[in-house]
Design a protein around this motif. Structure first.
Motif, short mmCIF file in Angstrom:
data_model
loop_
_atom_site.label_atom_id
_atom_site.label_comp_id
_atom_site.label_asym_id
_atom_site.label_seq_id
_atom_site.Cartn_x
_atom_site.Cartn_y
_atom_site.Cartn_z
N ALA A 14 19.45 -18.92 4.81
CA ALA A 14 19.83 -20.12 5.57
C ALA A 14 19.68 -21.37 4.71
O ALA A 14 20.53 -22.26 4.74
CB ALA A 14 18.96 -20.23 6.83
N ARG A 15 18.59 -21.44 3.93
CA ARG A 15 18.43 -22.59 3.03
C ARG A 15 19.54 -22.64 1.99
O ARG A 15 20.07 -23.70 1.68
CB ARG A 15 17.07 -22.52 2.31
N GLY A 16 19.91 -21.46 1.44
CA GLY A 16 20.99 -21.42 0.46
C GLY A 16 22.30 -21.92 1.04
O GLY A 16 23.02 -22.70 0.41
N ILE A 17 22.62 -21.46 2.25
CA ILE A 17 23.86 -21.91 2.91
C ILE A 17 23.81 -23.40 3.19
O ILE A 17 24.80 -24.13 3.03
CB ILE A 17 24.09 -21.12 4.21
N ALA A 18 22.63 -23.89 3.60
CA ALA A 18 22.48 -25.32 3.87
C ALA A 18 22.72 -26.14 2.60
O ALA A 18 23.42 -27.15 2.61
CB ALA A 18 21.10 -25.62 4.44
N TYR A 19 22.14 -25.71 1.48
CA TYR A 19 22.34 -26.41 0.22
C TYR A 19 23.81 -26.41 -0.19
O TYR A 19 24.37 -27.44 -0.56
CB TYR A 19 21.51 -25.77 -0.89
N LEU A 20 24.43 -25.23 -0.14
CA LEU A 20 25.83 -25.14 -0.52
C LEU A 20 26.71 -26.02 0.36
O LEU A 20 27.57 -26.76 -0.13
CB LEU A 20 26.30 -23.68 -0.44
N GLY A 21 26.50 -25.92 1.69
CA GLY A 21 27.34 -26.66 2.61
C GLY A 21 27.15 -28.15 2.53
O GLY A 21 28.12 -28.93 2.47
N VAL A 22 25.89 -28.59 2.52
CA VAL A 22 25.61 -30.03 2.52
C VAL A 22 26.01 -30.67 1.19
O VAL A 22 26.74 -31.67 1.17
CB VAL A 22 24.12 -30.29 2.81
N LEU A 58 26.79 -23.23 -10.59
CA LEU A 58 26.00 -24.12 -9.74
C LEU A 58 25.69 -23.47 -8.39
O LEU A 58 24.65 -23.76 -7.80
CB LEU A 58 26.75 -25.44 -9.53
N VAL A 59 26.56 -22.59 -7.91
CA VAL A 59 26.23 -21.81 -6.71
C VAL A 59 24.98 -20.97 -6.98
O VAL A 59 24.06 -20.90 -6.14
CB VAL A 59 27.41 -20.90 -6.30
N ALA A 60 24.93 -20.34 -8.16
CA ALA A 60 23.75 -19.56 -8.52
C ALA A 60 22.51 -20.45 -8.64
O ALA A 60 21.41 -20.07 -8.24
CB ALA A 60 24.00 -18.81 -9.83
N VAL A 61 22.69 -21.66 -9.20
CA VAL A 61 21.57 -22.60 -9.32
C VAL A 61 21.02 -22.95 -7.94
O VAL A 61 19.79 -22.97 -7.71
CB VAL A 61 22.02 -23.88 -10.04
N LEU A 62 21.90 -23.21 -6.98
CA LEU A 62 21.46 -23.56 -5.62
C LEU A 62 20.80 -22.37 -4.93
O LEU A 62 19.87 -22.54 -4.13
CB LEU A 62 22.64 -24.07 -4.80
N ALA A 63 21.27 -21.16 -5.24
CA ALA A 63 20.63 -19.97 -4.67
C ALA A 63 19.20 -19.82 -5.18
O ALA A 63 18.28 -19.52 -4.42
CB ALA A 63 21.46 -18.72 -5.01
N VAL A 64 19.01 -20.03 -6.48
CA VAL A 64 17.65 -19.98 -7.03
C VAL A 64 16.80 -21.09 -6.42
O VAL A 64 15.62 -20.88 -6.09
CB VAL A 64 17.69 -20.12 -8.57
#
Length: 557
Positions: free
Chosen positions: A156-164, A427-433
């Motif tokens: 959920a945090r990963g999706i929030a980071y990606l989306g926002v 950057l998607v991978a960066v946000l996932a980490v």
């Protein structure tokens, strides 16, 4: 064309899921942020007299529900009164009447000052030890789904980071690069991203409740659980981000002019700010520097990540309109902004790393440090790709675009856009980490735990014990004695300490303390050879024939 679009979407989703899974692999036991550093009775101790209440001391402030600490006897029956309370870093747990002799399990769940749920358990005995029912600590809260909730929370945090960050940066950059006849930046993809992020933000609240109580997602219907879930900045963070996303969503499909444009831009600027209001930032010191660096870090991340997506869309639109010069102009403008953004991101990242890591040892020996190194490596690759674009490919396509007549360097554009898409994927991978990193104890706290101070009742007064630096090896131990009025008590004739490491069967190690002042005794260079949770018994002599003692526990790293 539709099949190709679906194929690209599938590859993107696969990349997101793979990055999340890779990031989650080392997070199977994400460390707590507030740590239990002392208990009374001490962990593993045997006391002669049944206590009326238990006390627990954490390394930072915590929030706890009345039902958040459960004391179970050997058969699994509760003996606490269900009225635990927290004051700062201290938790008090009254017991239900006088408890019988035997061994007891104390299982607890709380929320630390940075807004993260924490949990643990320890044991003590009255009179004599007794055999415990199997799985007593793990089943104290009737849970068993904590791991699943932790994974869902990270996703959920990963999706929030990606989306926002994606939606906000995209809107801001497309708005800066758009022509009057371009469609609104808040189209269907942006709206879907904002809605997905909003759902993820809202879902984190019941997930927090489930992890903080062990009662599942439905526990959030309890007002006290809801209050615990949104405590310590979590509620304000969710509210700020949700309001920003809603401001974006309500402008979907509207002409990008007037009030709709202002509301959309304000929403895009506000939504990322919620990430600064909770998490590690709340416990950073100095706080002003931590908040400023985190704010700069989040803003730069939004501009960079969302801006790359915006560049792909704008360049494709300009080239489809047979306007290679405008496409080159857009990529050149973004390239300049990206250089500034990268500088801000690096500077803010260095400041945050200095605050939360502090040493090369912490960087290389802790989970937080290893995740940070992985994130840094990914960012370095992105910077390398960005530099190649800026200094090689952008001048190439720009040179073709300003020729007379202007030409469209199709090969150059293909290579440039492939690199931009690669940057987006990285950057998607960066946000996932990052989604995992924000729920791991900062490296500095994991390594540098000293000096540690613990307290315990002693007779009618109390004793404070400071262990410096609380690391394996030589340590100085300071004992401060206080009377019932919390004044230094110098009515004792001497002090001794006895040290044990129960997990390793080490001890007792007896040391004589020297008088260092009014109510102050000291043991210089005491050898604590191994890391772990140590138990110390302090014995003070009231006179030749009488002594008082207190037992404390403390961590050694």
């Amino acid at each position: 064309m539709r099949a190709r679009t679906h194929s690209r979407l599938g590859r993107t989703l696969a990349l997101v899921l793979f990055a999340l899974l890779v990031a989650l692999i080392p997070a199977r036991a994400a460390s707590a942020h507030a740590e239990l550093i002392a208990t009374d009775p001490a962990d593993g101790s045997v006391v002669d007299k049944a206590p009326e209440a238990l006390t627990m001391q954490f390394s930072e402030g915590v929030s706890v529900r009345p039902d958040g600490v459960r004391v179970l006897d050997a058969s699994g029956e509760r003996v606490d009164s269900g009225s635990a309370s927290a004051e700062g870093s201290d938790v008090t747990v009254p017991l239900e009447g006088t408890i019988a002799d035997g061994t007891y399990v104390v299982a607890w769940r709380a929320v630390s000052a940075d807004g993260h749920p924490i949990r643990g358990a320890y044991t003590f005995s009255v009179g004599q030890e007794s055999e415990l029912k199997a799985g007593l600590a793990n089943g104290a809260f009737g849970g068993g789904s904590d791991r699943a909730y932790e994974i869902l929370d990270a996703i959920a945090r990963g999706i929030a980071y990606l989306g926002v960050l994606g939606a906000s940066g995209y809107i801001l950059l497309v708005s800066a690069l758009r022509r009057d006849d371009d469609p609104s930046p808040v189209g269907r993809p942006t709206t879907i991203a904002a809605i997905a992020a909003l759902v993820a933000i809202v879902l984190q609240v019941p997930l927090q409740g489930a992890l903080a109580t062990g009662k599942g997602l439905t526990s959030i219907t309890d007002a006290s659980v809801l209050a615990l879930s949104i405590a310590d900045g979590m509620g304000w963070a969710a509210l700020v981000t949700a309001l920003g996303l809603l401001a974006v969503i309500i402008t979907s499909g509207l002409p990008w002019v007037g009030a709709a444009r202002r509301v959309g831009l304000i929403g895009a600027a506000v939504a990322p700010l919620g990430f600064v209001l909770t998490g590690h930032t709340r416990t950073m010191s100095p706080a002003v520097v931590g908040y400023a660096a985190d704010l700069a870090h989040v803003a730069a991340a939004a501009v960079w990540f969302g801006g790359l997506i915006a560049v792909v869309v704008v360049v494709r639109r300009r080239r489809a309109d047979d306007a290679p010069f405008e496409a080159a102009e857009a990529i050149a403008r973004f390239s300049g902004w990206a250089a500034i953004t990268a500088g801000v991101l690096i500077a803010a990242g260095l400041v945050l790393s200095w605050i939360q890591v502090g040493s090369l040892e912490a960087l290389t020996t802790t989970l937080y440090g290893r995740l940070l190194l992985a994130k840094t490596a990914l960012v370095v690759v992105v910077l390398a790709a960005a530099a190649w674009n800026r200094f090689k490919l952008v001048p190439r396509v720009a040179a073709a675009a300003i020729e007379e007549p202007p030409t469209d360097d199709a090969a150059g554009w293909r290579t440039l856009l492939r690199l931009v898409k690669a940057e987006i994927g990285l950057l998607v991978a960066v946000l996932a980490v990052t989604a995992v990193l924000v729920n791991v104890t900062p490296a500095k706290e994991s390594v540098d735990k000293g000096p540690v101070t613990v307290s315990a009742p002693l007779g009618t007064g109390s004793v404070d014990v400071t262990i410096d630096p609380a690391k394996a090896g030589r340590n100085d131990i300071h004992i401060y004695l206080f009377d019932a009025d919390e004044r230094p008590d110098d009515d004792f004739e001497g002090a001794e300490v006895s040290l044990e490491l129960p997990s390793q069967g080490l001890g007792p190690i007896d040391k004589e303390a020297v008088d260092a002042g009014s109510g102050h005794y000291q043991v210089v260079a005491a050898d604590l050879p191994l890391a772990g949770t140590w138990t110390m018994t302090v014995k003070v002599k009231v006179d030749r024939f009488t002594e008082q003692k207190a037992t404390v526990t403390f961590p050694v790293s």
